[in-house]
Design a protein around this motif. Structure first.
Motif, PDB file in Angstrom:
ATOM      1  N   ASP A  54       0.716  -1.240  -0.038  1.00  0.00           N
ATOM      2  CA  ASP A  54       0.065   0.047   0.046  1.00  0.00           C
ATOM      3  C   ASP A  54       0.970   1.198   0.090  1.00  0.00           C
ATOM      4  OD1 ASP A  54       0.757  -0.604   2.686  1.00  0.00           O
ATOM      5  OD2 ASP A  54      -0.356   0.847   3.379  1.00  0.00           O
ATOM      6  N   LYS A  85       3.136   7.643   2.249  1.00  0.00           N
ATOM      7  CA  LYS A  85       1.966   7.078   3.101  1.00  0.00           C
ATOM      8  C   LYS A  85       2.273   5.206   3.195  1.00  0.00           C
ATOM      9  CE  LYS A  85      -1.463  10.507   3.208  1.00  0.00           C
ATOM     10  NZ  LYS A  85      -2.863  10.654   3.196  1.00  0.00           N
ATOM     11  N   ASP A  86       2.329   4.693   4.332  1.00  0.00           N
ATOM     12  CA  ASP A  86       2.216   3.465   4.433  1.00  0.00           C
ATOM     13  C   ASP A  86       1.606   2.866   5.707  1.00  0.00           C
ATOM     14  OD1 ASP A  86       4.025   0.874   3.092  1.00  0.00           O
ATOM     15  OD2 ASP A  86       3.630   0.778   5.278  1.00  0.00           O
ATOM     16  N   ASN A  87       0.921   1.760   5.632  1.00  0.00           N
ATOM     17  CA  ASN A  87       0.189   1.608   6.779  1.00  0.00           C
ATOM     18  C   ASN A  87       1.061   1.226   7.880  1.00  0.00           C
ATOM     19  OD1 ASN A  87       0.591  -1.308   6.073  1.00  0.00           O
ATOM     20  ND2 ASN A  87      -1.386  -1.551   5.574  1.00  0.00           N
ATOM     21  N   THR A 127       1.323   6.840   9.882  1.00  0.00           N
ATOM     22  CA  THR A 127       1.324   6.108   8.458  1.00  0.00           C
ATOM     23  C   THR A 127       1.796   7.131   7.462  1.00  0.00           C
ATOM     24  OG1 THR A 127      -0.964   6.755   8.175  1.00  0.00           O
ATOM     25  CG2 THR A 127      -0.651   4.789   9.042  1.00  0.00           C
TER      26      THR A 127
END
Length: 281
Positions: A54, A85-87, A127
């Motif tokens: 993601d 952004k990255d979870n 995130t």
């Protein structure tokens, strides 16, 4: 991980003697180190867009959204900023600037001023991070004329879980050769109804020669502002000739100021001459 790409080393172009994407700091967990190294190696060898998971890059801004304009000896530091952004959180990111028909055939480029070429990423929340890199270019050392025009930003980012995104063109921008424009309206003063000759010259920085050379074959507007008016109006359009020379004639009618104005091109910015006032008797 370092993949060498020699770019215009013999010509003095803004060059990538070593196009480097450092090995990522691996997230903890089985296989994370090898996965991170694989991401970097594959990203450099295969510049086409690639991703896993993601991770996303957005809001890319070069030089505050303005063209980068350089004279013959200009030294300029500018920034590239973007959001990642990255979870799982953001581990690292990097942006490389390049010029050419495509990434496989680039003829110029630049890595960030940081020692490892990476961006500095500031955590916004769990995130999201805002990332920024600075780049310094000196026109008479790093550039040749053919590098003026459209450039692109290649970028890669990795999350702490090993997911990543890599784009060969996340943003376009322009590096331009500074332009200059002159005007001279004569005679001054002039009798009403008589001919006014308006001359000038359109020139631009040559990074090859270190001089300002004529920009020929360009459409340049002759504009006039009547005494007491707040804005110029276009009288006619003139083509620049040898040496960037401009010349045309008009009939004297009222007091006012003449100027030439150039709309710019991909390689050369907009410029208007300082006006020349004519007193009509």
């Amino acid at each position: 991980m370092r993949i060498r790409v020699t770019v215009a080393a013999a010509t003095g172009a803004l060059a990538l003697s070593a196009l480097a994407v450092p090995a990522a700091q691996a997230a903890e967990g089985p296989g994370a180190t090898s996965a991170a190294r694989s991401v970097v190696a594959d990203a450099v060898k295969t510049p086409a867009d690639d991703s896993r998971g993601d991770t996303a890059i957005s809001n890319v801004v070069v030089n505050g959204g303005k063209d980068i304009v350089l004279g013959t000896t200009t030294k300029k530091t500018f920034t590239v900023s973007f959001t990642v952004k990255d979870n799982s959180g953001v581990e690292w990111a990097q942006a490389i600037l390049w010029h050419g028909p495509d990434f496989d055939h680039l003829d110029g480029g630049a890595v960030a001023d940081s020692s490892n070429g990476r961006a500095t990423c500031t955590k916004v929340n769990a995130t999201t991070s805002n990332c920024k890199s600075a780049y310094t270019v000196k026109a008479d050392v790093d550039l040749i004329d053919s590098l003026a025009g459209s450039w692109k930003v290649w970028a890669i980012a990795q999350g702490t879980d090993g997911n990543y995104v890599q784009k060969d063109n996340v943003k376009g921008f322009r590096i331009q050769r500074l332009s200059k424009l002159t005007v001279n309206a004569s005679p001054e003063p002039v009798k009403k109804g008589k001919t006014i000759t308006v001359t000038g010259a359109l020139t631009r920085a040559s990074w090859n020669s270190g001089k300002y050379l004529g920009y020929t074959g360009q459409s340049v507007k002759l504009q006039f502002k009547k005494k007491g008016a707040s804005a110029y109006t276009t009288v006619k359009t003139v083509k620049s000739t040898s040496g960037g020379a401009l010349k045309t004639t008009v009939k004297a009618s009222v007091d006012g100021t003449f100027r030439y104005s150039f709309a710019g091109t991909t390689t050369t910015p907009v410029v208007s001459a300082t006006g020349d006032y004519v007193d009509v008797k």
